[in-house]
Design a protein around this motif. Structure first.
Motif, mmCIF file in Angstrom:
data_model
loop_
_atom_site.group_PDB
_atom_site.id
_atom_site.type_symbol
_atom_site.label_atom_id
_atom_site.label_comp_id
_atom_site.label_asym_id
_atom_site.label_seq_id
_atom_site.Cartn_x
_atom_site.Cartn_y
_atom_site.Cartn_z
ATOM 1 N N THR A 19 -30.161 21.521 18.011
ATOM 2 C CA THR A 19 -29.836 21.693 19.681
ATOM 3 C C THR A 19 -30.041 23.004 20.204
ATOM 4 N N ALA A 23 -33.108 22.943 22.834
ATOM 5 C CA ALA A 23 -32.805 24.224 24.516
ATOM 6 C C ALA A 23 -34.546 24.565 24.790
ATOM 7 N N PRO A 148 -19.353 25.696 21.649
ATOM 8 C CA PRO A 148 -19.269 24.105 22.889
ATOM 9 C C PRO A 148 -19.504 24.474 24.384
ATOM 10 N N GLY A 149 -20.478 23.584 24.425
ATOM 11 C CA GLY A 149 -20.953 23.229 25.700
ATOM 12 C C GLY A 149 -21.367 24.685 26.508
ATOM 13 N N ILE A 151 -24.467 24.837 25.506
ATOM 14 C CA ILE A 151 -26.362 24.134 25.111
ATOM 15 C C ILE A 151 -25.550 22.906 25.409
ATOM 16 N N ASP A 152 -25.591 22.188 26.746
ATOM 17 C CA ASP A 152 -25.399 20.841 27.051
ATOM 18 C C ASP A 152 -26.183 19.447 26.460
ATOM 19 N N GLU A 153 -25.902 18.028 26.691
ATOM 20 C CA GLU A 153 -26.747 17.142 26.101
ATOM 21 C C GLU A 153 -27.946 17.031 26.067
ATOM 22 N N HIS A 154 -28.177 17.809 27.939
ATOM 23 C CA HIS A 154 -29.898 17.841 27.948
ATOM 24 C C HIS A 154 -30.029 18.947 27.793
ATOM 25 N N GLU A 156 -29.774 21.596 28.226
ATOM 26 C CA GLU A 156 -29.613 23.141 29.339
ATOM 27 C C GLU A 156 -28.953 23.785 28.581
ATOM 28 N N THR A 158 -25.848 26.606 30.676
ATOM 29 C CA THR A 158 -25.295 25.880 30.674
ATOM 30 C C THR A 158 -25.116 27.753 31.650
ATOM 31 N N ASP A 159 -24.724 28.566 30.273
ATOM 32 C CA ASP A 159 -24.702 29.890 30.773
ATOM 33 C C ASP A 159 -25.559 30.867 31.180
ATOM 34 N N ARG A 163 -29.507 31.933 28.876
ATOM 35 C CA ARG A 163 -30.420 30.948 29.515
ATOM 36 C C ARG A 163 -31.624 32.087 29.826
#
Ligand code: FNR
Length: 191
Positions: A19, A23, A148-149, A151-154, A156, A158-159, A163
């Protein structure tokens, strides 16, 4: 566009390092093309196999030699780096005098669920790099604590802070490849 040979040190489909590298690939997509080397297909290193090298070995060496740079993204296993990484590095370094890693710009990143973020594993990896001849980027170091969360399922991130941190890593790696990625020929002035 530069071509990056990627060594992913986890074989797990659910890998957090997979993952993470996806990213990073997404953040780098305007500059870098990632070639994921199938290092799980390599047999364990055996010098005798050079008499008739397996296709997985010749394929690895060709893809590394065609690459402008190498990226290792890996978990930490028992305070060290995964055996699949060591095995791939050993294959690429031989036969003697035909080290495919020589001169390749290298960056390293890793993720773990805990706060150590693969720091101990990366330290072990860095200790074996000198004979391999990489031009290793020292900074920024990426010891990524995966939650968890984050890095999202795309793929991306998220934080915002995470990032920005990974964007800076990508920017520095792109610069590092531009600076060190080309083979240079040296000439020595005759007396
Ligand atoms: C681990 N894990 C682990 N984590 C860590 O921070 N330091 C360590 O030394 C170890 N050691 C270790 C050994 C072995 C054999 C396994 C299987 C796992 C936990 C590890 O960080 C976690 O399982 C990650 O999810 C592995 O990364 P991938 O495969 O999800 O990318």
């Amino acid at each position: 566009m530069k071509n990056v040979a990627v060594l992913l040190g986890s074989l797990s489909e659910k890998s957090i390092n997979k993952t993470l590298v996806k990213a990073i690939e997404k953040l780098a997509e305007e500059h870098l093309r990632f070639d994921y080397l199938p290092i799980a297909d390599l047999p364990f290193y055996n010098n005798d196999l050079w008499d008739n090298p397996p296709a997985a070995v010749t394929d690895l060496k060709q893809r590394v030699e065609a690459a402008d740079a190498v990226l290792i993204v890996m978990p930490e296993f028992n305070r060290s780096f995964p055996a699949v990484i060591k095995n791939a590095l050993d294959w690429g370094s031989r036969p003697y005098g035909q080290n495919s890693w020589m001169g390749k710009p290298l960056a390293i990143a890793g993720a773990s669920p805990g706060g150590v973020g693969t720091a101990a594993g990366q330290s072990q990896l860095r200790a074996i790099l000198p004979p391999l001849g990489f031009v290793t980027m020292g900074q920024p170091e990426v010891y990524f604590q995966f939650k968890p969360g984050l890095i999202d399922e795309h793929f991306e991130v998220t934080d915002e802070q995470s990032r920005g941190f990974l964007e800076n890593f990508v920017d520095k790696y792109v610069e590092w490849i531009a600076k060190h990625g080309e083979q240079r020929s040296f000439s020595v002035a005759a007396e």
